[in-house]
Design a protein around this motif. Structure first.
Motif, PDB file in Angstrom:
ATOM      1  N   GLN A 244       7.650   9.266 -18.421  1.00  7.90           N
ATOM      2  CA  GLN A 244       7.929   8.810 -17.051  1.00  7.90           C
ATOM      3  C   GLN A 244       6.634   8.430 -16.328  1.00  7.90           C
ATOM      4  OE1 GLN A 244      10.587  11.321 -14.669  1.00  7.90           O
ATOM      5  NE2 GLN A 244      11.388  12.212 -16.561  1.00  7.90           N
ATOM      6  N   ILE A 245       5.590   9.222 -16.542  1.00 12.00           N
ATOM      7  CA  ILE A 245       4.291   8.929 -15.933  1.00 12.00           C
ATOM      8  C   ILE A 245       3.762   7.593 -16.425  1.00 12.00           C
ATOM      9  CG2 ILE A 245       1.852   9.636 -15.907  1.00 12.00           C
ATOM     10  CD1 ILE A 245       2.839  12.544 -15.747  1.00 12.00           C
ATOM     11  N   ASP A 246       3.920   7.313 -17.720  1.00 12.01           N
ATOM     12  CA  ASP A 246       3.493   6.028 -18.284  1.00 12.01           C
ATOM     13  C   ASP A 246       4.177   4.857 -17.584  1.00 12.01           C
ATOM     14  OD1 ASP A 246       1.568   6.638 -20.164  1.00 12.01           O
ATOM     15  OD2 ASP A 246       3.000   6.941 -21.778  1.00 12.01           O
ATOM     16  N   LYS A 247       5.484   4.967 -17.422  1.00 15.07           N
ATOM     17  CA  LYS A 247       6.251   3.888 -16.778  1.00 15.07           C
ATOM     18  C   LYS A 247       5.806   3.687 -15.329  1.00 15.07           C
ATOM     19  CE  LYS A 247      10.413   4.443 -19.617  1.00 15.07           C
ATOM     20  NZ  LYS A 247      11.825   4.865 -19.646  1.00 15.07           N
ATOM     21  N   LEU A 248       5.562   4.793 -14.633  1.00 15.38           N
ATOM     22  CA  LEU A 248       5.144   4.702 -13.236  1.00 15.38           C
ATOM     23  C   LEU A 248       3.736   4.125 -13.105  1.00 15.38           C
ATOM     24  CD1 LEU A 248       6.596   8.094 -11.993  1.00 15.38           C
ATOM     25  CD2 LEU A 248       7.296   5.834 -11.187  1.00 15.38           C
ATOM     26  N   GLU A 249       2.882   4.394 -14.084  1.00 16.85           N
ATOM     27  CA  GLU A 249       1.535   3.821 -14.043  1.00 16.85           C
ATOM     28  C   GLU A 249       1.617   2.303 -14.200  1.00 16.85           C
ATOM     29  OE1 GLU A 249      -2.289   2.311 -15.017  1.00 16.85           O
ATOM     30  OE2 GLU A 249      -0.587   2.315 -16.411  1.00 16.85           O
ATOM     31  N   ASN A 250       2.523   1.846 -15.054  1.00 22.65           N
ATOM     32  CA  ASN A 250       2.725   0.396 -15.201  1.00 22.65           C
ATOM     33  C   ASN A 250       3.228  -0.213 -13.894  1.00 22.65           C
ATOM     34  OD1 ASN A 250       1.954   0.387 -17.899  1.00 22.65           O
ATOM     35  ND2 ASN A 250       4.027   0.731 -18.646  1.00 22.65           N
ATOM     36  N   LYS A 251       4.121   0.513 -13.236  1.00 27.58           N
ATOM     37  CA  LYS A 251       4.617   0.059 -11.935  1.00 27.58           C
ATOM     38  C   LYS A 251       3.467  -0.030 -10.933  1.00 27.58           C
ATOM     39  CE  LYS A 251       7.672   1.518  -8.130  1.00 27.58           C
ATOM     40  NZ  LYS A 251       8.605   2.579  -7.661  1.00 27.58           N
TER      41      LYS A 251
ATOM     42  N   ALA B 108      -3.723   6.798 -10.025  1.00 24.91           N
ATOM     43  CA  ALA B 108      -2.625   6.691 -10.995  1.00 24.91           C
ATOM     44  C   ALA B 108      -3.151   6.630 -12.426  1.00 24.91           C
ATOM     45  CB  ALA B 108      -1.782   5.458 -10.687  1.00 24.91           C
ATOM     46  N   ASP B 109      -4.226   5.868 -12.629  1.00 26.83           N
ATOM     47  CA  ASP B 109      -4.801   5.729 -13.976  1.00 26.83           C
ATOM     48  C   ASP B 109      -5.246   7.072 -14.541  1.00 26.83           C
ATOM     49  OD1 ASP B 109      -4.394   3.011 -14.022  1.00 26.83           O
ATOM     50  OD2 ASP B 109      -6.463   2.486 -13.525  1.00 26.83           O
ATOM     51  N   ASN B 110      -5.873   7.875 -13.683  1.00 30.15           N
ATOM     52  CA  ASN B 110      -6.393   9.157 -14.165  1.00 30.15           C
ATOM     53  C   ASN B 110      -5.287  10.197 -14.355  1.00 30.15           C
ATOM     54  OD1 ASN B 110      -9.520   9.309 -14.402  1.00 30.15           O
ATOM     55  ND2 ASN B 110      -9.130   7.999 -12.636  1.00 30.15           N
ATOM     56  N   ILE B 111      -4.233  10.105 -13.563  1.00 25.42           N
ATOM     57  CA  ILE B 111      -3.072  10.971 -13.816  1.00 25.42           C
ATOM     58  C   ILE B 111      -2.483  10.635 -15.184  1.00 25.42           C
ATOM     59  CG2 ILE B 111      -0.697  11.492 -13.115  1.00 25.42           C
ATOM     60  CD1 ILE B 111      -1.593  11.064 -10.200  1.00 25.42           C
TER      61      ILE B 111
ATOM     62  N   PHE C 273       0.832  -1.204   0.000  1.00 27.75           N
ATOM     63  CA  PHE C 273       0.000   0.000   0.000  1.00 27.75           C
ATOM     64  C   PHE C 273       0.870   1.260   0.000  1.00 27.75           C
ATOM     65  CE2 PHE C 273      -3.804  -2.385   1.742  1.00 27.75           C
ATOM     66  CZ  PHE C 273      -4.612  -2.101   0.659  1.00 27.75           C
ATOM     67  N   GLU C 274       1.924   1.235   0.803  1.00 29.87           N
ATOM     68  CA  GLU C 274       2.812   2.400   0.883  1.00 29.87           C
ATOM     69  C   GLU C 274       3.537   2.631  -0.444  1.00 29.87           C
ATOM     70  OE1 GLU C 274       5.221   1.601   4.308  1.00 29.87           O
ATOM     71  OE2 GLU C 274       3.498   1.655   5.664  1.00 29.87           O
ATOM     72  N   GLN C 275       3.933   1.547  -1.094  1.00 25.64           N
ATOM     73  CA  GLN C 275       4.572   1.683  -2.413  1.00 25.64           C
ATOM     74  C   GLN C 275       3.603   2.267  -3.430  1.00 25.64           C
ATOM     75  OE1 GLN C 275       6.378  -2.067  -3.729  1.00 25.64           O
ATOM     76  NE2 GLN C 275       6.921  -2.508  -1.604  1.00 25.64           N
ATOM     77  N   ALA C 276       2.355   1.790  -3.407  1.00 26.62           N
ATOM     78  CA  ALA C 276       1.348   2.288  -4.345  1.00 26.62           C
ATOM     79  C   ALA C 276       1.066   3.768  -4.121  1.00 26.62           C
ATOM     80  CB  ALA C 276       0.061   1.473  -4.211  1.00 26.62           C
ATOM     81  N   ALA C 277       0.940   4.160  -2.849  1.00 19.88           N
ATOM     82  CA  ALA C 277       0.660   5.559  -2.522  1.00 19.88           C
ATOM     83  C   ALA C 277       1.832   6.448  -2.911  1.00 19.88           C
ATOM     84  CB  ALA C 277       0.348   5.702  -1.038  1.00 19.88           C
ATOM     85  N   ASN C 278       3.046   5.985  -2.625  1.00 16.52           N
ATOM     86  CA  ASN C 278       4.230   6.765  -2.982  1.00 16.52           C
ATOM     87  C   ASN C 278       4.348   6.905  -4.496  1.00 16.52           C
ATOM     88  OD1 ASN C 278       7.487   6.452  -3.697  1.00 16.52           O
ATOM     89  ND2 ASN C 278       7.010   7.981  -2.141  1.00 16.52           N
ATOM     90  N   ASN C 279       4.004   5.844  -5.211  1.00 12.03           N
ATOM     91  CA  ASN C 279       4.042   5.888  -6.678  1.00 12.03           C
ATOM     92  C   ASN C 279       3.089   6.958  -7.208  1.00 12.03           C
ATOM     93  OD1 ASN C 279       5.108   4.508  -9.143  1.00 12.03           O
ATOM     94  ND2 ASN C 279       2.938   4.113  -9.506  1.00 12.03           N
ATOM     95  N   ALA C 280       1.912   7.064  -6.581  1.00 10.95           N
ATOM     96  CA  ALA C 280       0.944   8.097  -6.984  1.00 10.95           C
ATOM     97  C   ALA C 280       1.487   9.490  -6.710  1.00 10.95           C
ATOM     98  CB  ALA C 280      -0.377   7.887  -6.251  1.00 10.95           C
ATOM     99  N   VAL C 281       2.188   9.661  -5.583  1.00 14.01           N
ATOM    100  CA  VAL C 281       2.787  10.959  -5.251  1.00 14.01           C
ATOM    101  C   VAL C 281       3.838  11.336  -6.299  1.00 14.01           C
ATOM    102  CG1 VAL C 281       4.245  12.208  -3.609  1.00 14.01           C
ATOM    103  CG2 VAL C 281       2.357  10.819  -2.771  1.00 14.01           C
ATOM    104  N   VAL C 282       4.677  10.381  -6.666  1.00 13.60           N
ATOM    105  CA  VAL C 282       5.720  10.654  -7.669  1.00 13.60           C
ATOM    106  C   VAL C 282       5.080  11.016  -9.000  1.00 13.60           C
ATOM    107  CG1 VAL C 282       7.679   9.691  -8.942  1.00 13.60           C
ATOM    108  CG2 VAL C 282       7.396   9.148  -6.520  1.00 13.60           C
ATOM    109  N   MET C 283       4.037  10.282  -9.397  1.00 12.14           N
ATOM    110  CA  MET C 283       3.334  10.580 -10.648  1.00 12.14           C
ATOM    111  C   MET C 283       2.730  11.983 -10.617  1.00 12.14           C
ATOM    112  SD  MET C 283       1.402   6.974 -11.519  1.00 12.14           S
ATOM    113  CE  MET C 283       0.692   7.585 -13.061  1.00 12.14           C
TER     114      MET C 283
END
Length: 216
Positions: free
Chosen positions: A54-61, A97-100, A22-32
């Motif tokens: 970069q946003i595309d790659k992070l969304e895949n992550k 993340a999807d909507n970003i 969960f923390e990884q997912a939330a942090n990924n959204a912050v970075v995006m």
């Protein structure tokens, strides 16, 4: 086998599984969201395209993290909180993340290079909402600081209300002042994706509030 061993066997290693994911997912959204803010504020088209990639790659992550959460949900007999809440929280973060990504991709595909204040403000609000979301999720590990989680959820709700107001004003301005119908549609779709990202932050906050009530 002792009783303690039996309990140990059935107790999920949630601190090694669910909460870190969960923390990884939330942090990924912050970075995006951080990169999105950079993208709408840069005046260099090449830089913007690189940021969108970069946003595309992070969304895949983010998709991979969400998939892992679902796998763990299926594998673990006992979970740290309701299975439905885990699923909904994972889905809501993924939707942020999807909507970003959706907004960023439309900016690129539609070749939009004139980012008005409405788009910039909505992007800022997504970042604020994502940061509050990450703060709250970090407190879920032991639920000792329930007040901190509740405060972040309240701030997320306020951010979403601000986003609604900006979105309504932005769409009204489009219909009032934009004479190019195609351009109007492009901007409205981008604005809609941005506003929906804040809705998903609120959905995640609602799930966390439900978890707080169930663990009161």
């Amino acid at each position: 086998m002792s009783l303690n061993s039996i309990f140990q066997y059935f107790t999920p290693k949630d601190k090694k599984v669910f909460f870190p994911l969960f923390e990884q997912a939330a942090n990924n959204a912050v970075v995006m969201a951080t990169i999105l803010v950079e993208a709408v504020n840069t005046t260099n088209p090449a830089t913007r395209e690189d940021l969108i990639r970069q946003i595309d790659k992070l969304e895949n992550k983010g998709d991979e993290i969400t998939h892992q959460l679902y796998l763990e949900l299926g594998k673990n007999f006992i979970t740290p909180f309701d299975r439905e809440d885990i699923h909904q929280l994972a889905s809501a973060i993924d939707d942020v993340a999807d909507n970003i990504q959706g907004a960023a991709n439309r900016m690129s595909l539609y070749r939009i290079d004139d980012f008005n204040e409405h788009i910039k403000k909505l992007s800022d609000l997504i970042l604020q909402g994502s940061i509050e979301l990450e703060k709250a999720i970090k407190e879920l590990r032991d639920l000792k600081n329930k007040r901190n989680i509740a405060d972040s959820c309240i701030r997320i709700n306020s951010i979403e209300n601000q986003a609604d107001h900006i979105f309504d004003r932005a769409v009204a301005d489009l219909f009032l002042y934009e004479t190019d119908a195609i351009r109007l549609i492009k901007y409205k779709e981008i604005l809609s994706s941005l506003e929906t990202a804040t809705d998903m932050c609120e959905d995640a906050a609602n799930v966390m509030e439900s978890i707080l009530v169930k663990n009161a």
